[in-house]
Every structure is written in structure tokens, then in C-alpha cells.
Design an enzyme around this catalytic site. Structure first.
Site, PDB file in Angstrom:
ATOM      1  N   HIS A  70       0.836  -1.193   0.000  1.00 14.64           N
ATOM      2  CA  HIS A  70       0.000   0.000   0.000  1.00 14.64           C
ATOM      3  C   HIS A  70       0.877   1.252   0.000  1.00 14.64           C
ATOM      4  O   HIS A  70       1.782   1.376   0.833  1.00 14.64           O
ATOM      5  CB  HIS A  70      -0.894   0.042   1.241  1.00 14.64           C
ATOM      6  N   TYR A 133       4.113   2.132  13.506  1.00 15.92           N
ATOM      7  CA  TYR A 133       4.456   3.180  12.540  1.00 15.92           C
ATOM      8  C   TYR A 133       3.859   4.531  12.936  1.00 15.92           C
ATOM      9  O   TYR A 133       2.715   4.633  13.362  1.00 15.92           O
ATOM     10  CB  TYR A 133       4.052   2.800  11.115  1.00 15.92           C
TER      11      TYR A 133
END
Length: 465
Positions: A70, A133
Site C-alpha cells: 500500500h 508506525y
């Protein structure tokens, strides 16, 4: 097993902007500790100051969990809190590196900086893996995403666990092959003041930018800033300003000057700061009183004389609050539209012998060179801050320049009579004070690799065209 004892370090990869970080991990028989994100140290080591606003964790309790490839419209700082992954990154941005692939095994002692438009995926190599993240924009269902298929033959990722034996989602398996992927477009540049002299020059050298006229983006209306799609832009060039220096001395003009040159710039500075946009702003020699005997450096104390200069000085202070900013301080601008050179050329062709001020000295700035300087600063990214920019050449008065205009057009330079500023404006009311010395020191911008042409050369070209 997590590697202990590394020093903080950053390595480039085969994908532009994708960085691998070695993280110091300290441990003993009880476990380990690390500074997963440390802005000051990581900036010093070379990591972009990307401004994270959201922290996400993905937990995977089985080996072989494989997340799709992605690409998202924000930057990511990826690390592992526990376990180990095989990471794969594919460049899905427009450009020569489109389709480039980089892979690496990541444990708790390694992190990855993933720039906007580079697709990210991973496969768990250990059970109970936590993938962490940071991102520098809040998640939005309306954001632009780009995907590529995990099994695409073109990119040819060698997954440690074959995909037929991995845990995949149906959605990830349905993503397109690389030849069907629409590359993620880069963020754009916005130019405000599109029909001014500088705006017209920028149209020629930045045709890919978005140009907004006063009708399309009224800088003096706060609602324009609230509703504008700032996420689409990474740079704003503010070429909009109130520049009628004499009108600024009137009650109505004073209010207009402050609203356009200060209030509006404050709104713009806030929008650029909140959206991590680089702001390019045009300043003026009028921020100085002109009493210096040497050319003005960028760090000289500001000392404006009139309302216009005061508003420009205030705007400079506002723009300098934006983390990523360039202020170009310039003088005596000449481009398309009404300006001093065109006026003198018209007078010469009509046989008029004008009186022109001879005790104000400076250098012309042609908009093609001002536009080129903006391009240069955005391309090379020297230290953010204030840069003087005019054309090179000797200090000259307005009368000297007028005489050259007459001569270059085949008329007698002696038709121009020099007079003092006091003589020229004698008996006139509502006249703004002018700095007598508008010379700007160009050494700072020259040190970045840009050497402006002389104003005499540009004047000749301007008149011949």
C-alpha cells in the site's frame, strides 16, 4: 534475535528517500530498551523532520501474516516492537524510480523511513510480532491511496514464506498488477498573486504549478484559508501583496495594506505550518530606512520608514515562524505590466524630457531572475531563512536607469534631468518616505550557487523584447 549495541545511523536505499535506520537497543537478561523515535538525534543524523501526528500498531500473532503493498499520501516511520518481519517497499510515485523495489528484514534494532508514495508491505517471520508506525497526517477515508499486487511478476518480490502458504486478505490479493497502477502524483505548488509581475514570470517557468488569482483565492478573506485543500500542496509561493506605497499612507490604504500584507500573511503562515508546507514569501527593500552606507545584509535590523515598509517588515516576522520558509527580499522589481522602465520607455518614445530622482540608489530586479531564484532555492534547499535577491551590477539611481533606457532606445540620455527626492515631491501630499539606499548584499544567495545576471544586461534584453 534483536541485535544489541548498534549506534544510531541512517543508510540510503535503492529507492530515493527510503531510509534504513540502525537503532541503539540496550538489553540484559530482563529484556531491552530503545528510543524508538527521538526527533533531535534523528534529525541530526539526517532523517527528514517529517512531523508525525499519529502512532499506529499492527499486532500479528502468527508467522506468515502478509500485509498488502500500500502507498499512502503521507510519510511513515516504521519499526518493530517485538518479533521480526520481512519488509518490501515499492516506489509507486510518478518518475524514473517508479516500480523500484527494496527489501530487508526488520527487527527491533532497525527502523525504516518511508516517504509519501512509496508502497509498504511486510510478512511476519516470528509469532507475536508488533509492527509500529508513525505517520505525519491523520488517517482519512478520502485520502489518495495506491496499491500493487503482492504477487506481481514485474516487481518479483522473493517472499521468505511463499504467498500460497501465507495469510493474506482477499482485498490485498485483488490489487492490480504494476502495469495497471496509476502512479501517485507529487504534491503541487500553489502560486498566490498569479497575475502580478512575479506571478506572470512564474507561469513561464513553473507551468505545472497551480496559479490562483485574487478572484480565485482572496487572500484577505479568512474563509478562503479554512476551506482550501492544503493537503494537495507542499509549496506555496506568496506573490500577492499591497504595493501602492503612497496609497498606504492614506487611512483607507493603510487598512488595506495591513490586511493584505500582514493579516493575510498571518493566516497563510498558520496554514503552511499546520500542513508542513514550504512558504516562499517576497519581501522588500522598504523594510530598511536606507540610511546605511553599505549594501544591506539579510540580518540587518529592520527599520521601515512608511506604512508599506512597516507591513512588509511585520510580514517577514510572521513568515519566519513557519518551519520551512524562504523570504526573498528584493528591490525595484521589473516584469510584465506597469513599471518604471515601461514608463520611461513610453516617455522617451513620446519625446518627453523627464525629471527623475537621482539620490535614491539601488539595483533593478527583473522578475525572470526572481522566479529563477525561487526555483533555485526550492530545488537545492539551502538553509531556510531570508535571502536577498536583485540583479547584479553597480549601484545606480533612478535617473541613471532612466538615462540608460533613453540611450538604449536611441534617444539622448541627457534628456533625463536628475533631481533630489525632496525636489521631486515638493508640494505633493500623501507621499510615502523612500529609502535612499536600496542596495542589497547578494553574497548569501550567491553562496548557494546562484549568480544573478547584471541589471544592465537584463535591461537591454527587456527593452529589445
Amino acid at each position: 534475535m534483536t541485535e544489541f549495541g548498534k549506534s544510531l545511523g541512517i543508510q540510503e536505499t535503492s529507492i530515493p528517500g527510503l531510509l534504513i535506520l540502525d537503532l541503539p537497543v540496550h538489553g540484559d537478561s530482563r529484556g531491552w530498551f530503545k528510543e524508538n523515535w527521538q526527533r533531535e538525534k534523528m534529525r541530526a543524523a539526517g532523517l527528514p523532520d517529517f512531523g508525525p501526528v499519529q502512532n499506529n500498531i499492527s499486532f500479528n500473532d502468527e508467522i506468515g501474516v502478509t500485509r498488502g503493498i500500500h502507498a499512502e499520501p503521507w510519510d511513515k516511520f516504521v519499526s518493530v516492537a517485538s518479533g521480526k518481519i520481512f519488509g518490501a517497499w515499492v516506489d509507486l510515485r510518478e518518475g524514473e524510480s517508479f516500480g523500484s523495489v527494496f527489501t530487508a528484514e526488520i527487527d527491533a534494532s532497525t527502523a525504516v523511513f518511508v516517504p509519501r508514495g512509496v508502497a509498504n508491505s511486510y510478512q511476519t517471520l516470528e509469532a507475536d510480532t508488533a509492527y509500529v508506525y508513525l505517520v505525519n497526517d491523520h488517517w482519512s477515508p478520502d485520502a489518495e491511496y495506491t496499491f500493487v499486487n503482492l504477487a506481481d511478476e514485474t516487481i518479483g518480490i522473493q517472499w521468505p514464506i511463499p504467498l500460497e502458504n501465507a495469510l493474506l486478505s482477499e482485498k490485498d490479493q485483488a490489487h492490480p498488477r504494476l502495469d495497471a497502477v496509476v502512479p501517485m502524483r507529487p504534491k503541487k505548488t500553489l502560486v498566490l498573486g498569479a497575475n502580478g509581475q512575479l506571478g506572470l514570470a512564474l507561469r513561464k517557468v513553473m507551468p505545472e504549478a497551480d496559479f490562483a488569482t485574487r478572484e480565485e483565492f482572496d487572500v484577505t478573506t479568512h474563509s478562503a484559508y479554512v476551506s482550501f485543500p492544503w493537503r494537495q500542496y507542499d509549496t506555496v509561493i506568496n506573490a500577492s501583496a499591497f504595493t501602492a506605497v503612497d496609497a498606504a499612507e492614506t487611512p483607507e490604504g493603510r487598512a488595506s495594506a495591513w490586511k493584505t500584507n500582514v493579516t493575510a500573511v498571518g493566516w497563510l503562515a498558520k496554514a503552511c505550518t499546520e500542513n508542513r508546507i514550504t512558504l516562499v514569501h517576497i519581501s522588500s527593500d522598504y523594510v530598511f530606512d536606507g540610511s546605511a552606507t553599505l549594501p544591506y545584509r539579510e540580518d540587518e535590523p529592520l527599520s521601515p520608514l512608511g506604512v508599506y515598509g512597516q507591513t512588509k517588515a511585520a510580514a517577514d516576522a510572521l513568515v519566519e515562524t513557519v518551519p520551512q520558509h524562504f523570504v526573498l527580499r528584493t528591490s525595484w522589481v521589473i516584469g510584465e505590466g506597469d513599471n518604471f522602465v515601461r514608463t520611461m520607455a513610453s516617455l522617451a518614445e513620446r519625446g518627453i524630457k523627464p525629471s527623475v530622482v537621482n539620490d535614491q540608489v539601488g539595483r533593478l530586479t527583473f522578475t525572470q531572475d526572481l522566479a529563477a531564484a525561487i526555483q533555485h532555492l526550492l530545488a537545492t534547499r539551502p538553509a531556510y531563512g531570508v535571502y536577498n535577491l536583485s540583479n547584479e551590477g553597480p549601484a545606480s539611481s533612478w535617473a541613471d536607469i532612466a538615462s540608460q533606457v533613453y540611450e538604449l532606445l536611441g534617444h539622448h540620455s541627457g534628456d533625463v534631468t536628475g533631481v533630489t527626492t525632496a525636489e521631486y515631491f515638493a508640494g505633493k501630499e500623501g507621499i510615502a518616505p523612500r529609502p535612499l539606499n536600496s542596495m542589497l548584499d547578494l553574497s548569501k544567495i550567491i553562496s548557494t550557487g546562484l549568480s544573478p545576471a547584471s541589471w544592465q544586461e537584463r535591461l537591454q534584453q527587456y527593452l529589445s523584447s
